[in-house]
Scaffold this motif. Structure first.
Motif, PDB file in Angstrom:
ATOM      1  N   ALA A  99     -63.570 -50.267 -27.990  1.00 58.13           N
ATOM      2  CA  ALA A  99     -62.707 -50.176 -29.166  1.00 58.13           C
ATOM      3  C   ALA A  99     -61.229 -50.382 -28.831  1.00 58.13           C
ATOM      4  CB  ALA A  99     -62.917 -48.838 -29.873  1.00 58.13           C
ATOM      5  N   PRO A 100     -60.700 -49.814 -27.741  1.00 56.83           N
ATOM      6  CA  PRO A 100     -59.279 -50.065 -27.432  1.00 56.83           C
ATOM      7  C   PRO A 100     -58.975 -51.546 -27.202  1.00 56.83           C
ATOM      8  CG  PRO A 100     -60.075 -48.157 -26.221  1.00 56.83           C
ATOM      9  CD  PRO A 100     -61.277 -48.801 -26.834  1.00 56.83           C
ATOM     10  N   SER A 102     -60.672 -54.057 -28.543  1.00 59.28           N
ATOM     11  CA  SER A 102     -60.767 -54.686 -29.866  1.00 59.28           C
ATOM     12  C   SER A 102     -59.486 -54.478 -30.658  1.00 59.28           C
ATOM     13  CB  SER A 102     -61.954 -54.115 -30.637  1.00 59.28           C
ATOM     14  OG  SER A 102     -63.155 -54.263 -29.915  1.00 59.28           O
ATOM     15  N   LEU A 103     -58.963 -53.245 -30.643  1.00 57.56           N
ATOM     16  CA  LEU A 103     -57.738 -52.956 -31.381  1.00 57.56           C
ATOM     17  C   LEU A 103     -56.549 -53.718 -30.800  1.00 57.56           C
ATOM     18  CD1 LEU A 103     -58.136 -49.146 -32.075  1.00 57.56           C
ATOM     19  CD2 LEU A 103     -57.964 -50.955 -33.778  1.00 57.56           C
ATOM     20  N   VAL A 106     -56.810 -57.200 -32.177  1.00 57.14           N
ATOM     21  CA  VAL A 106     -56.407 -57.196 -33.582  1.00 57.14           C
ATOM     22  C   VAL A 106     -54.879 -57.164 -33.704  1.00 57.14           C
ATOM     23  CG1 VAL A 106     -56.396 -55.808 -35.692  1.00 57.14           C
ATOM     24  CG2 VAL A 106     -58.544 -56.195 -34.461  1.00 57.14           C
ATOM     25  N   GLU A 107     -54.254 -56.272 -32.957  1.00 57.73           N
ATOM     26  CA  GLU A 107     -52.794 -56.142 -33.034  1.00 57.73           C
ATOM     27  C   GLU A 107     -52.083 -57.412 -32.569  1.00 57.73           C
ATOM     28  OE1 GLU A 107     -52.117 -52.691 -30.707  1.00 57.73           O
ATOM     29  OE2 GLU A 107     -52.868 -51.298 -32.240  1.00 57.73           O
ATOM     30  N   GLU A 129     -62.837 -55.920 -42.883  1.00 54.60           N
ATOM     31  CA  GLU A 129     -61.637 -55.478 -43.573  1.00 54.60           C
ATOM     32  C   GLU A 129     -61.685 -55.971 -45.013  1.00 54.60           C
ATOM     33  OE1 GLU A 129     -58.033 -54.799 -40.646  1.00 54.60           O
ATOM     34  OE2 GLU A 129     -58.409 -56.954 -40.923  1.00 54.60           O
ATOM     35  N   ALA A 148     -59.135 -52.221 -39.779  1.00 50.12           N
ATOM     36  CA  ALA A 148     -59.698 -52.229 -38.431  1.00 50.12           C
ATOM     37  C   ALA A 148     -59.468 -50.905 -37.712  1.00 50.12           C
ATOM     38  CB  ALA A 148     -59.090 -53.380 -37.631  1.00 50.12           C
ATOM     39  N   GLU A 149     -58.286 -50.331 -37.898  1.00 48.17           N
ATOM     40  CA  GLU A 149     -57.969 -49.083 -37.203  1.00 48.17           C
ATOM     41  C   GLU A 149     -58.923 -47.961 -37.577  1.00 48.17           C
ATOM     42  OE1 GLU A 149     -54.492 -51.734 -37.274  1.00 48.17           O
ATOM     43  OE2 GLU A 149     -55.909 -51.048 -38.805  1.00 48.17           O
ATOM     44  N   GLU A 150     -59.360 -47.920 -38.840  1.00 42.13           N
ATOM     45  CA  GLU A 150     -60.304 -46.885 -39.271  1.00 42.13           C
ATOM     46  C   GLU A 150     -61.724 -47.199 -38.817  1.00 42.13           C
ATOM     47  OE1 GLU A 150     -60.055 -46.263 -43.460  1.00 42.13           O
ATOM     48  OE2 GLU A 150     -57.919 -45.763 -43.422  1.00 42.13           O
ATOM     49  N   LEU A 152     -62.707 -48.882 -36.236  1.00 43.54           N
ATOM     50  CA  LEU A 152     -62.873 -48.797 -34.786  1.00 43.54           C
ATOM     51  C   LEU A 152     -62.459 -47.448 -34.206  1.00 43.54           C
ATOM     52  CD1 LEU A 152     -61.412 -52.319 -33.935  1.00 43.54           C
ATOM     53  CD2 LEU A 152     -63.810 -51.643 -33.723  1.00 43.54           C
ATOM     54  N   ALA A 153     -61.994 -46.556 -35.031  1.00 38.90           N
ATOM     55  CA  ALA A 153     -61.526 -45.261 -34.534  1.00 38.90           C
ATOM     56  C   ALA A 153     -62.671 -44.426 -33.989  1.00 38.90           C
ATOM     57  CB  ALA A 153     -60.823 -44.502 -35.668  1.00 38.90           C
TER      58      ALA A 153
END
Length: 284
Positions: A99-100, A102-103, A106-107, A129, A148-150, A152-153
């Motif tokens: 997940a980190p 992936s985020l 995304v960023e 999304e 995405a943040e929610e 993948l959290a």
């Protein structure tokens, strides 16, 4: 021509056929022609294992399950998962993207390519999304919708991510790929297989080639004994790894330039045309 002269077809039948599906093995509409079905069956009967190596997620494999060999195995999501198609897409092995990571992808893409939206292929389904438009058949049964943040959290619905999808509404597909690799290629594997600006992103080191190589090693099959077929940039690593590789005539220009051996288009049963020659010429 190869570096040492003309590139020729193998004189003996391979032990394994690795073929992409959409745009390569399948006709338009995602169907398997009678000729192709017969060629796949003949290869399996001759002792040649056929493995589908596709960007498709496991949930899209039932349509082609009658044509996979008795082993029932397919490599899906650009190498992200090995599944048993005969067992309803049961996972044999998978290679998730943390997940980190992936985020971070995304960023990076949001910062450099505004307007990009994201979706997520994972073990239990797929999520997207709100801005990610659903275009493909089979994608209406989304498991979750949110930022995405929610998604993948920690504690979020997306766990065991096979593939991150990134879509842009305006960019040329090849431009989108090139710019995305510049922005985030150090974080993950980024490729494409769609005619639209849709990127397919896997964990670092996870490609069709890496998972096919792993499968072959586990089954005592040397790369020299593998014949591969493909048509799009997401096939390039696999085509380079296999002992023998073919691009179908309708392939992306990059693929046609990179692969010396060509066959006729998917609509003309290009894979079947080669298989028929290989099986007949080997006398199997």
């Amino acid at each position: 021509m190869g570096e040492d002269g003309p590139v020729t077809e193998p004189r003996t039948a391979p032990r394994l056929i690795a073929t992409d599906l959409d745009g390569t093995l399948l006709c338009s509409g995602g169907t398997v022609s009678d000729r192709t079905a017969a060629a796949l069956a003949a290869a399996e009967a001759a002792g040649v294992q056929v493995v589908f190596v596709t960007g498709r997620p496991p949930r899209w494999m039932q349509q082609v399950s009658p044509h996979i060999g008795g082993h029932g195995v397919a490599i899906c999501s650009n190498g992200g998962a090995i599944v048993d198609v005969r067992r309803g897409g049961e996972l044999i092995e998978y290679f998730p993207m943390p997940a980190p990571t992936s985020l971070a992808v995304v960023e990076a893409l949001r910062a450099e390519l505004p307007g990009t939206s994201f979706a997520f292929e994972y073990a239990d389904g797929w999520a997207r999304e709100p801005g990610y438009e659903v275009l493909m058949w089979g994608d209406t049964e989304v498991r979750a919708v949110g930022p995405a943040e929610e998604l993948l959290a920690d504690g979020g619905p997306v766990r065991g991510l096979f593939k991150l999808l990134a879509k842009h509404p305006d960019l040329d597909p090849d431009t989108f790929l090139a710019e995305a690799r510049t922005a985030a290629g150090h974080l993950a594997e980024i490729t494409r297989s769609s005619p639209i600006a849709l990127l397919e992103i896997s964990a670092p080191g996870v490609t069709k080639a890496s998972t096919l190589a792993r499968w072959c090693a586990e089954h005592g099959i040397d790369r020299a004994e593998v014949v591969a077929f493909g048509d799009m940039p997401n096939d390039l690593e696999m085509l380079a790894w296999a002992g023998t590789a073919y691009a179908v005539a309708n392939a992306h220009p990059q693929v046609l330039a990179a692969v010396p051996l060509h066959t006729v288009s998917n609509e003309e049963d290009g894979v079947a045309a080669v298989l028929e020659r290989l099986i007949t010429d080997s006398g199997r």
